[in-house]
Design an enzyme around this catalytic site. Sequence first.
Site, PDB file in Angstrom:
ATOM      1  N   CYS A  84      -7.435  -5.723  -1.204  1.00 43.59           N
ATOM      2  CA  CYS A  84      -8.424  -5.587  -0.128  1.00 43.59           C
ATOM      3  C   CYS A  84      -8.858  -4.137   0.076  1.00 43.59           C
ATOM      4  O   CYS A  84      -9.590  -3.837   1.005  1.00 43.59           O
ATOM      5  CB  CYS A  84      -7.904  -6.190   1.170  1.00 43.59           C
ATOM      6  SG  CYS A  84      -6.446  -5.346   1.784  1.00 43.59           S
ATOM      7  N   GLU A 117       0.816  -1.215   0.000  1.00 48.79           N
ATOM      8  CA  GLU A 117       0.000   0.000   0.000  1.00 48.79           C
ATOM      9  C   GLU A 117       0.848   1.262   0.000  1.00 48.79           C
ATOM     10  O   GLU A 117       0.343   2.370   0.121  1.00 48.79           O
ATOM     11  CB  GLU A 117      -1.001  -0.012   1.161  1.00 48.79           C
ATOM     12  CG  GLU A 117      -0.459  -0.383   2.505  1.00 48.79           C
ATOM     13  CD  GLU A 117      -1.554  -0.492   3.577  1.00 48.79           C
ATOM     14  OE1 GLU A 117      -2.722  -0.178   3.305  1.00 48.79           O
ATOM     15  OE2 GLU A 117      -1.217  -0.872   4.703  1.00 48.79           O
TER      16      GLU A 117
HETATM   17  C1  PEP Z   1      -6.047  -0.052   2.106  1.00 47.35           C
HETATM   18  O1  PEP Z   1      -5.277   0.864   2.395  1.00 47.35           O
HETATM   19  O2  PEP Z   1      -6.468  -0.252   0.959  1.00 47.35           O
HETATM   20  C2  PEP Z   1      -6.536  -0.959   3.152  1.00 47.35           C
HETATM   21  C3  PEP Z   1      -7.256  -2.012   2.839  1.00 47.35           C
HETATM   22  O3  PEP Z   1      -6.289  -0.638   4.461  1.00 47.35           O
HETATM   23  P1  PEP Z   1      -7.058   0.562   5.229  1.00 47.35           P
HETATM   24  O4  PEP Z   1      -8.195   1.006   4.358  1.00 47.35           O
HETATM   25  O5  PEP Z   1      -7.522   0.038   6.525  1.00 47.35           O
HETATM   26  O6  PEP Z   1      -5.987   1.590   5.354  1.00 47.35           O
HETATM   27 MG    MG Z   2      -4.298   0.863   4.303  1.00 53.79          MG
END
Ligand code: PEP
Ligand code: MG
Length: 591
Positions: A512, A441
Amino acid sequence: MSGQLKGEKVYHGIAVSAGVCRGRVIVLRRTRHVVAKRTLALDAVEPEVRRFEHALVRTRQQITEIQRRVSQTMSSSEADIFDAHLLMLEDRVLIEEVIKIIREQMANADYAFHTASDRYIAVLAEVEDEYLRERAADLRDLSSRVLDNLLEVKELFDLRHLSEPCLLIGHDLSPSTTAQLDKKFVLGFATDIGGRTSHTAILARSLDIPAVVGLKNLSDDLETGDYVLLDGYNGTITVNPTDQTLFEYGQLAKVKASLEEKLREVQHQSAVTLDGKIIHLSANIESLDDVEAVLAHGAEGVGLFRTEFLFINRASLPTEEEQFQVYRQVAEALKPHSVIIRTLDLGGDKFASHLQLAQEMNPFLGWRAIRFCLAQPELFCAQLRAILRASASGNIKMMYPMISGLDELNQANALVARCKAELRAENIPFAENLEIGAMIEIPSAALIADALAKRVHFFSIGSNDLIQYTLAADRTNEKVSHLYEPTHPAILRLIKMTVDAAHANGIWAGVCGEIAGDPVLAPLLIGLGVDELSAAPAVLDEMKYIIRRIKLTEAQALAAQAMQVDSPTEIFAHCLEFARSTAPSLFENKM
Ligand code: PEP
Ligand code: MG
């Protein structure tokens, strides 16, 4: 009829959680106390002192009542926090100073209390001792409550104890407040600020509550009691909707009902393309309560368990044992499917108030997620031990958020090795071969995916952050939401690079982030080679519906074409056209 607005008025914002609802609103305003000095007549001075004392008694009753309610629903440590407030209420130095100002300056009680408590807060905020400095925040809370009583400001709505269905309107709602909303009474919510992938929006989808954000000054224009219609498909709020508008939405509801019937048919079928490619479709969850929805929507386990929601909205850290029980119960409930537990991702827009972390200039670039955990090995190891212990169930995997380079991965793995050694020594069972993945990410992680892939069992692309960090566009800021483009060629290249590196090293790669739950973007991701998609349970039916209508070869052609295009808008248009022609029913609820 609206307090300020007459007739129908439509506000446009960003649709973040699907569904339409209508009803009376509660406008959440932060109380701003206007405290002016008044000079009292001589015979009004002593009654004013009594008014002040009465406000203290009233405040004490309220705090005791809250404390009683909290101790019924939560652990006693949450309730203990109010002891500090009660003690401050009895502080003789403060009380005598207030009475002195009332008597000597013949001033009104609210002015006297405001002046004295402000002086106190300023002194506390300056002292070296951290514990005392933190008491300044407690005193601020408390003094606001005393002023509410002196000025007869009504109690702020207690969102945990709503008794009638309503829509919530606010300038902002924090993820911690959103996490507490009671679905029975909160039909929907709308905020002035926010973005589609802010955690507030993510929680709305997870709770399956229609929501619209980025409505600019909506909360200033509305009054509690106004009647509105919220459209979470198209991102609008209609204040005082006319009969015609209500009729049109009635038609929309019929279309929606017929779509839901079609979606129910695929709910418990697998996500397989027409030419036989099976896509692993799993769910994102925030708590044990979400397991029911995971099962109801036929997800193949959990692709992302955001554990940080176990840490917020409480007065102290969850213990290892408490975490173990939650992880174990989620895993047991979803057997034989796997559950990927993400280690703690605090920071950014998610904070645990009890940790009292200093405010940062750029929280998304600061002390967040794995960075925070590596600096707090005790806290991190309690979670790692809990996950390891729960892994004895046989269906748990674990992943680290915000990995930016190899060092962080190695350090985290070293702590896991330490926890494993401890558990072995204590004869506590765990899965020796627990699979560990890295979230991709941060652009740096995508760029070194080949190196990371040799050291993990899987990748999970966190597109919400990958987009914000690649395009330098804050995911929570509606002012830059036009720059937050999932179909930007840079994003596509980073995803492809990650997936290719995973496959070249014999591991799988999933997504995700929120794009994994968008039927418009799913064919593109599948075409880029993504093996798993994980999204809010409520959107999985639509995902299955479209996946079962496409061919892998068509998705690959779409992705190959997209990789040749420079314009994010054009790529999006291709994806939309493909999705619309493949599954037109999914788009009939757009006005
Ligand atoms: C994302 O960054 O895409 C992720 C799934 O984590 P979060 O949204 O909790 O930062
Ligand atoms: Mg994230």
